[in-house]
Structures are given as C-alpha cells and as structure tokens.
Design a protein around this motif. Sequence first.
Motif, PDB file in Angstrom:
ATOM      1  N   SER A  35      23.697 -40.892  33.538  1.00 12.24           N
ATOM      2  CA  SER A  35      24.132 -39.860  33.702  1.00 12.24           C
ATOM      3  C   SER A  35      23.560 -38.646  32.891  1.00 12.24           C
ATOM      4  CB  SER A  35      25.624 -39.980  33.775  1.00 12.24           C
ATOM      5  OG  SER A  35      26.209 -40.145  32.288  1.00 12.24           O
ATOM      6  N   VAL A  36      23.872 -37.536  33.098  1.00 11.52           N
ATOM      7  CA  VAL A  36      23.476 -36.462  32.254  1.00 11.52           C
ATOM      8  C   VAL A  36      24.134 -36.599  30.636  1.00 11.52           C
ATOM      9  CG1 VAL A  36      23.521 -33.859  31.826  1.00 11.52           C
ATOM     10  CG2 VAL A  36      23.136 -34.640  33.873  1.00 11.52           C
ATOM     11  N   VAL A  37      25.413 -36.988  30.830  1.00  5.89           N
ATOM     12  CA  VAL A  37      26.164 -37.242  29.692  1.00  5.89           C
ATOM     13  C   VAL A  37      25.311 -38.193  28.657  1.00  5.89           C
ATOM     14  CG1 VAL A  37      28.281 -38.028  28.708  1.00  5.89           C
ATOM     15  CG2 VAL A  37      28.455 -36.420  30.572  1.00  5.89           C
ATOM     16  N   ASP A  38      24.972 -39.476  29.347  1.00  3.16           N
ATOM     17  CA  ASP A  38      24.298 -40.485  28.800  1.00  3.16           C
ATOM     18  C   ASP A  38      23.033 -39.892  28.097  1.00  3.16           C
ATOM     19  OD1 ASP A  38      26.212 -42.560  29.627  1.00  3.16           O
ATOM     20  OD2 ASP A  38      25.001 -43.051  31.448  1.00  3.16           O
ATOM     21  N   VAL A  39      22.366 -39.076  28.695  1.00  2.06           N
ATOM     22  CA  VAL A  39      21.047 -38.656  28.384  1.00  2.06           C
ATOM     23  C   VAL A  39      21.483 -37.662  26.934  1.00  2.06           C
ATOM     24  CG1 VAL A  39      19.018 -36.974  28.861  1.00  2.06           C
ATOM     25  CG2 VAL A  39      19.632 -38.704  30.572  1.00  2.06           C
ATOM     26  N   VAL A  40      22.183 -36.890  27.155  1.00  2.00           N
ATOM     27  CA  VAL A  40      22.707 -36.078  25.977  1.00  2.00           C
ATOM     28  C   VAL A  40      23.044 -36.805  24.833  1.00  2.00           C
ATOM     29  CG1 VAL A  40      24.486 -34.239  25.201  1.00  2.00           C
ATOM     30  CG2 VAL A  40      23.359 -33.890  27.319  1.00  2.00           C
ATOM     31  N   GLU A  41      23.703 -37.782  25.114  1.00  2.00           N
ATOM     32  CA  GLU A  41      24.324 -38.751  23.880  1.00  2.00           C
ATOM     33  C   GLU A  41      23.319 -39.279  23.184  1.00  2.00           C
ATOM     34  OE1 GLU A  41      27.074 -40.851  21.867  1.00  2.00           O
ATOM     35  OE2 GLU A  41      27.755 -39.419  23.384  1.00  2.00           O
ATOM     36  N   LYS A  42      22.270 -39.827  23.933  1.00  2.00           N
ATOM     37  CA  LYS A  42      21.143 -40.851  23.331  1.00  2.00           C
ATOM     38  C   LYS A  42      20.260 -39.770  22.568  1.00  2.00           C
ATOM     39  CE  LYS A  42      21.489 -44.653  26.627  1.00  2.00           C
ATOM     40  NZ  LYS A  42      21.422 -45.685  25.568  1.00  2.00           N
ATOM     41  N   ILE A  43      19.770 -38.627  23.527  1.00  2.00           N
ATOM     42  CA  ILE A  43      18.915 -37.700  22.755  1.00  2.00           C
ATOM     43  C   ILE A  43      19.654 -37.063  21.432  1.00  2.00           C
ATOM     44  CG2 ILE A  43      17.332 -35.758  22.966  1.00  2.00           C
ATOM     45  CD1 ILE A  43      17.140 -36.549  25.609  1.00  2.00           C
ATOM     46  N   GLU A 100      27.622 -26.381  23.044  1.00  2.00           N
ATOM     47  CA  GLU A 100      27.950 -25.303  22.549  1.00  2.00           C
ATOM     48  C   GLU A 100      26.905 -23.979  22.696  1.00  2.00           C
ATOM     49  OE1 GLU A 100      28.756 -26.372  18.813  1.00  2.00           O
ATOM     50  OE2 GLU A 100      30.674 -27.540  19.257  1.00  2.00           O
ATOM     51  N   LYS A 101      27.492 -22.708  22.597  1.00  2.00           N
ATOM     52  CA  LYS A 101      26.577 -21.699  22.474  1.00  2.00           C
ATOM     53  C   LYS A 101      26.358 -21.202  21.194  1.00  2.00           C
ATOM     54  CE  LYS A 101      27.780 -20.623  26.843  1.00  2.00           C
ATOM     55  NZ  LYS A 101      26.991 -20.743  28.032  1.00  2.00           N
ATOM     56  N   THR A 102      25.311 -22.373  20.624  1.00  2.00           N
ATOM     57  CA  THR A 102      24.784 -21.909  19.566  1.00  2.00           C
ATOM     58  C   THR A 102      23.196 -21.850  19.236  1.00  2.00           C
ATOM     59  OG1 THR A 102      24.551 -22.946  17.135  1.00  2.00           O
ATOM     60  CG2 THR A 102      24.737 -24.426  19.124  1.00  2.00           C
ATOM     61  N   ARG A 103      22.686 -21.034  18.366  1.00  2.00           N
ATOM     62  CA  ARG A 103      21.411 -20.980  18.302  1.00  2.00           C
ATOM     63  C   ARG A 103      20.815 -21.619  17.189  1.00  2.00           C
ATOM     64  NH1 ARG A 103      18.533 -20.494  22.264  1.00  2.00           N
ATOM     65  NH2 ARG A 103      16.987 -19.655  21.098  1.00  2.00           N
ATOM     66  N   ARG A 104      21.545 -22.471  16.405  1.00  6.25           N
ATOM     67  CA  ARG A 104      21.191 -23.143  15.083  1.00  6.25           C
ATOM     68  C   ARG A 104      19.942 -24.067  15.622  1.00  6.25           C
ATOM     69  NH1 ARG A 104      26.376 -25.273  14.699  1.00  6.25           N
ATOM     70  NH2 ARG A 104      25.074 -27.567  14.490  1.00  6.25           N
ATOM     71  N   LYS A 105      18.843 -23.909  14.943  1.00  5.45           N
ATOM     72  CA  LYS A 105      17.429 -24.696  15.074  1.00  5.45           C
ATOM     73  C   LYS A 105      17.637 -26.270  15.485  1.00  5.45           C
ATOM     74  CE  LYS A 105      12.778 -25.041  13.194  1.00  5.45           C
ATOM     75  NZ  LYS A 105      11.913 -24.697  12.099  1.00  5.45           N
ATOM     76  N   GLU A 106      18.379 -26.743  14.714  1.00  4.83           N
ATOM     77  CA  GLU A 106      18.720 -28.291  14.575  1.00  4.83           C
ATOM     78  C   GLU A 106      19.478 -28.591  15.946  1.00  4.83           C
ATOM     79  OE1 GLU A 106      22.302 -26.945  12.264  1.00  4.83           O
ATOM     80  OE2 GLU A 106      19.991 -26.374  12.608  1.00  4.83           O
ATOM     81  N   ILE A 107      19.928 -27.860  16.576  1.00  6.46           N
ATOM     82  CA  ILE A 107      20.616 -28.066  17.987  1.00  6.46           C
ATOM     83  C   ILE A 107      19.571 -27.703  19.065  1.00  6.46           C
ATOM     84  CG2 ILE A 107      22.762 -27.503  19.395  1.00  6.46           C
ATOM     85  CD1 ILE A 107      23.244 -29.027  16.859  1.00  6.46           C
ATOM     86  N   VAL A 108      19.068 -26.408  18.908  1.00  6.19           N
ATOM     87  CA  VAL A 108      18.162 -25.823  20.057  1.00  6.19           C
ATOM     88  C   VAL A 108      17.171 -26.787  20.495  1.00  6.19           C
ATOM     89  CG1 VAL A 108      16.434 -23.808  20.512  1.00  6.19           C
ATOM     90  CG2 VAL A 108      18.761 -23.303  19.574  1.00  6.19           C
ATOM     91  N   ARG A 109      16.453 -27.483  19.454  1.00  4.62           N
ATOM     92  CA  ARG A 109      15.464 -28.257  19.662  1.00  4.62           C
ATOM     93  C   ARG A 109      15.812 -29.378  20.578  1.00  4.62           C
ATOM     94  NH1 ARG A 109      10.171 -27.582  19.787  1.00  4.62           N
ATOM     95  NH2 ARG A 109       8.806 -29.409  19.099  1.00  4.62           N
ATOM     96  N   PRO A 110      16.715 -30.196  20.388  1.00  2.50           N
ATOM     97  CA  PRO A 110      17.390 -31.242  20.909  1.00  2.50           C
ATOM     98  C   PRO A 110      17.463 -30.792  22.392  1.00  2.50           C
ATOM     99  CG  PRO A 110      18.169 -31.451  18.855  1.00  2.50           C
ATOM    100  CD  PRO A 110      17.421 -30.232  18.958  1.00  2.50           C
ATOM    101  N   ARG A 111      18.367 -29.538  22.346  1.00  2.76           N
ATOM    102  CA  ARG A 111      18.885 -29.198  23.869  1.00  2.76           C
ATOM    103  C   ARG A 111      17.414 -28.855  24.719  1.00  2.76           C
ATOM    104  NH1 ARG A 111      21.327 -24.102  22.708  1.00  2.76           N
ATOM    105  NH2 ARG A 111      22.992 -24.949  22.170  1.00  2.76           N
TER     106      ARG A 111
END
Length: 460
Positions: free
Chosen positions: A369-377, A390-401
């Motif tokens: 599922s999409v949730v599984d993909v998000v969890e693993k990555i 979340e609506k964040t632009r932190r670099k460490e979050i943007v890249r995985p997203r």
Amino acid sequence: MNTYSHPTTNNIVRTEQIDVKKLWDDALVNIELSITPANFKTWFRDTRIVSIEDGTVLVGVPSVFVRDWVADKFQSLILKILRDINPYIRSVEYTVIQRSEKNSSISKTQTINAALPLEEYYINKSDNLNPKYTFSTFVVGPFNALAHTAAKTVSEKPGIAYNPLFIYGKTGHGKTHLIQAVGNQLKRCGRKVFYVTSERFAVDYFNSLQSGSANNFKDKYRQFDTLIMDDVQFLANKEKTQEELFHLFNALHDTNKQIVFSSDIHPALLSGLEERLQSRFAQGMIVDIPAPDMESRAAILRAKAAQNGIVLLDSVIDHLAFTIEGNIRELEGALNTILCQSQLLGRALDLNEVKVIIKNSTRPRKTLSVVDVVEKIARYYEVEPTSIYEKTRRKEIVRPRQLIMYILREDFQISYPAIGHKLGGRDHTTVIHSCEKIKQEIKHNTELEEELTQIRLLLK
C-alpha cells in the motif's frame, strides 16, 4: 528535434526546434489528468509523436484498433492539449507503428540493434492469432502445469473435453500465450478459429447497433468452430454486450463449438458480470495460472535464451530469477536487454554486467500500500513516516518525499492526482515537479541511483 516553420505577423517564415518527446510527455501528463487511469493505461501506452509537419502532429500508436479508438474518442482532447502547449499545432493524425519501427528514430550509431534475432510479431488478420504463441514455445512449470494440461486437452478434444475453458491469472503470467496456443493448434487441424479481446468484441457489437447490422454481427461470430475471448473482465457493467455474449455462448455451446476465455481474476469474483454469464463460465473448466516460482522463472529464462540463441551463465540466470518476481513479461524484457548488450559486445555477459543492466528494472511488489511505501522509505532515510504527510520544507523530509512520489509513479503507476491526495492533499503539479526532478537527477547522480536500487530491494 523536429524543425517546424510557421508564418509570423510580417509574413516571414520563422523556424522553431521542437522537442517532440518533451511535447508528447507534457501532453500525456495533461491527458492523464483528464481521463480515467484505466482509459489512460489502455489507450495511451506505447504511443509517441512520429513527426510534426505543417502544423500536423503525427502520433504513432501500437495497433489499428487503438488508432481508430483514440481518433474517435480522444481526438478533440488531444488536439486541445497539444494546442495549449504549442499554439501553432493545427491538427492531429495517427499512424500504426510496428514493433520494429519503435526505435527507428534512434541515431544511426545504434542501428546494429536491427540485426538482432528478436522475434517479430505477425498477426493473422483473419483470425487475430499470433503464430509465435504455440505449445512448443510455452514453458511448463509447477505453477502452470494444470492450465497447460487443460489447454492441451481442449486442443485435442475441442467442444468435448472442457467447454468452456476459462483461464485466469494476473498480467504477464502467460494466459494469452496459452489460449492462443489452443487456437493455433486447432487452426492447424483445419478448424475455423477466431481470437478477440472483450474490448474489441464490445466495440464490434456497438458499431453493429449504430450501423443497423446486428444480424451481420451475429452471423460473423457464430460461424467459427472455436471462439477465444481474452480479458473478459473488461465486460463488467456492459449489460447489452454481456447479453449478446450470453446468446452467442449458447449458440456455440449447443453445437459443440469450443469456447475459451481468459480474465485477470476468477469469474465468480468479477463484479459487474451477470450471474447467468458467470454460471456459463463455471460449467466447463476454470483454472488459475499463479505467479511462477523461482525454479520456474529460471526454467523460463533458459528456454527463452535457447530460443534466441544466446548463452546465459548459471549465476546470471539465478540472479534474474531471484530478482525479477512474478511477471514473465518482465523476465523477457530483461532477457531482451541482455541479448542486445551481448550481441553488441560479441560475448556472453558476466554477472556484474547483468546486475548493472537490470538494477533499475526490478519492480516492487504491487501488493504494497502507499502507507507501506511511505513507511519503508521514511525508515530508510531515518525520518518519521508521519513527517512525509506534513506541510514542511525541511530538506531531510523533502528528499524522501520526492523519492516516494517518484517510486509511486514509476513503479506502481499511480496517477499524479492520486499521489498528491495520498501524501497530505498536495496539488498534482507538485507531484509532477518532484518526479521530474528525481528523473533528471538520476541521469548524473550515481549515489541517488544506488539509493533507488536499495529502496526497490526493500520494497520487494
């Protein structure tokens, strides 16, 4: 690039260089946002712009059926989208591209590929059978032995043994090969055979009603000794077409004419299918072709390699069989790529060379599922999965997203709007930008390429 000329306001001809691939890629994005995912996948895969001349875009499609359907149903949409991108486009036409033509525009330095012994596909227009689909080229393993035995029995005792024969299984498991093998075998025995997809059948029926030639339609399909219908699942909720198929089934079955069906799931689980039709399917033989096990995948690779006259090391076969799970078409695609490279180098490839070739070809399990993909990555990059939404632009979050969006799009074929909706309600343009950013960066960032390989292995 295509050179395209148009008059300016001073009646001076100005020439533009148009990147036709980018033009069509941009158009496809907008087309996908305008129609259903099923329609987009069915009608627009394997399409491209062949040329642009005097304001007319020539779009290449894989078959006459697709050409006619796209021209009839999507002409105005395609033209509008193309004109929105480039206002100098005046019309759209379509041409059928044979498999051998798909890479004809590649530079002459790669024309050596044309000499490779890749099998051509010649479809007999009178019965729609592909002569390459035979029992002799069908690789039998534990996963498909029952389906193979049933098909062979039908080819030996048509109209008597199992009537109808209904074969189901996920895409790429060999259903079409097997049901067409039945047709080719019976054809050699002098029987009149016809293979048709359920979509083509539905279109034929609709056209006969429109033209007032319903009786001709009935006569056409009742004349055959064997009728083979592929992808029955597409008849769901088509009540009139199902009714016509019901009457055709009875007419053929009552005269001991063989009927063969295929579907991606068991007929009892086909929603939108009339109960009386499901009952007819069940009165013969229903058999599943599951995903091939690892030993069967290895056997398929050996057989296909032998058919193409190439040598694969045992270590290469084991690696391919382990890495590429479930889908025979993916195995064949990897084999064709290896074949090309082997021909170019004039020798067999070693394991490390094969790993480099296919490292971006392995696909994750579609059951995730999409949730599984998000969890693993997210865990791979050591960030909290909840932060991805979340609506964040932190670099460490943007890249995985961005990588999650890319994986969901490239490996799971989820639409841009759906990805945006699943990942915190983002606009589809944000998803498109992220996917394009990763796609471009992969070309020159080997570290990112390696990360993607590791991520895909995690998702298998």
